[in-house]
Design an enzyme around this catalytic site. Structure first.
Site, mmCIF file in Angstrom:
data_model
loop_
_atom_site.group_PDB
_atom_site.id
_atom_site.type_symbol
_atom_site.label_atom_id
_atom_site.label_comp_id
_atom_site.label_asym_id
_atom_site.label_seq_id
_atom_site.Cartn_x
_atom_site.Cartn_y
_atom_site.Cartn_z
ATOM 1 N N CYS A 1 91.521 57.336 31.546
ATOM 2 C CA CYS A 1 90.109 57.749 31.482
ATOM 3 C C CYS A 1 89.295 56.454 31.603
ATOM 4 O O CYS A 1 89.846 55.427 31.994
ATOM 5 C CB CYS A 1 89.792 58.564 30.231
ATOM 6 S SG CYS A 1 89.860 57.701 28.660
HETATM 7 C C1 RB5 Z 1 83.761 59.688 29.452
HETATM 8 O O1 RB5 Z 1 83.980 60.869 28.758
HETATM 9 C C2 RB5 Z 1 84.401 58.492 28.767
HETATM 10 O O2 RB5 Z 1 83.990 58.462 27.438
HETATM 11 C C3 RB5 Z 1 85.923 58.542 28.836
HETATM 12 O O3 RB5 Z 1 86.325 58.439 30.154
HETATM 13 C C4 RB5 Z 1 86.658 57.440 28.106
HETATM 14 O O4 RB5 Z 1 86.158 56.189 28.393
HETATM 15 C C5 RB5 Z 1 86.904 57.653 26.680
HETATM 16 O O5 RB5 Z 1 87.735 56.961 26.056
#
Ligand code: RB5
Length: 172
Positions: A65
């Site tokens: 993520c």
């Molecule tokens: C977006 O939801 C962002 O918060 C996610 O990609 C991540 O960085 C969280 O740990």
């Protein structure tokens, strides 16, 4: 190898690049999404990716993520998953060799493409260094998720504390 992979909308392109990279190396990839840039939530894909590993459909998992934190933490909540968020190859090696990590997490906005590939190579190629100590520690850590006794036992890790004195663990 069969690899389960998942991401949120922040890093769909990065995940797609990793899928292509893995397939280019001959791995079979289960892509759990997300598949586009529409806003979604990372735990959905952390869970899906991890469950493919615990079910045996995949050998290992990769979660990405923005920072890698949200999706790694989420994947770790699946019983039987040992997910390590890493940003360097040495940590990836340690995660596999000592803790037999079965999922690796990375921040797609934090770790560059070349390093992401290097981390994955090391994670897939490293082998768990099986020993009584490592097996026991992993068993205890895994049991924390589902074992009610473990949650209420302040001395749950006492046996391991004692082993420090006997040189039972390498400081890495
Ligand atoms: C977006 O939801 C962002 O918060 C996610 O990609 C991540 O960085 C969280 O740990």
């Amino acid at each position: 190898m069969k690899i389960s992979i998942g991401c949120d909308h922040i890093v769909t392109d990065e995940k797609n690049n990793l899928v292509a990279y893995l397939e280019g190396k001959g791995h079979e990839v289960i892509d759990n999404g997300t598949y586009d840039k529409e806003r979604t939530h990372y735990p959905i894909y952390g869970k899906k990716t991890a469950e493919k590993v615990t079910s045996g459909e995949a050998d290992l998992g990769i979660v990405v993520c923005g920072t890698g934190v949200g999706i790694s933490v989420s994947s770790n909540k699946v019983n039987g998953i040992r997910s390590a968020l890493v940003g360097d190859v040495e940590t990836a090696r340690y995660a596999k060799e000592v803790l037999n990590a079965n999922v690796i997490g990375m921040g797609g906005r934090i770790v560059g493409e070349g390093l992401r590939e290097n981390i994955i190579d090391v994670f897939l190629e490293s082998e768990y260094q099986q020993s009584e100590e490592n097996d026991k520690m992993i068993e205890r850590i895994d049991a924390l998720v589902a074992n009610e006794e473990a949650k209420n036992d302040d001395h749950y890790f006492d046996e391991f504390l004692e082993k420090w004195d006997n040189g039972g663990y390498p400081d890495k």
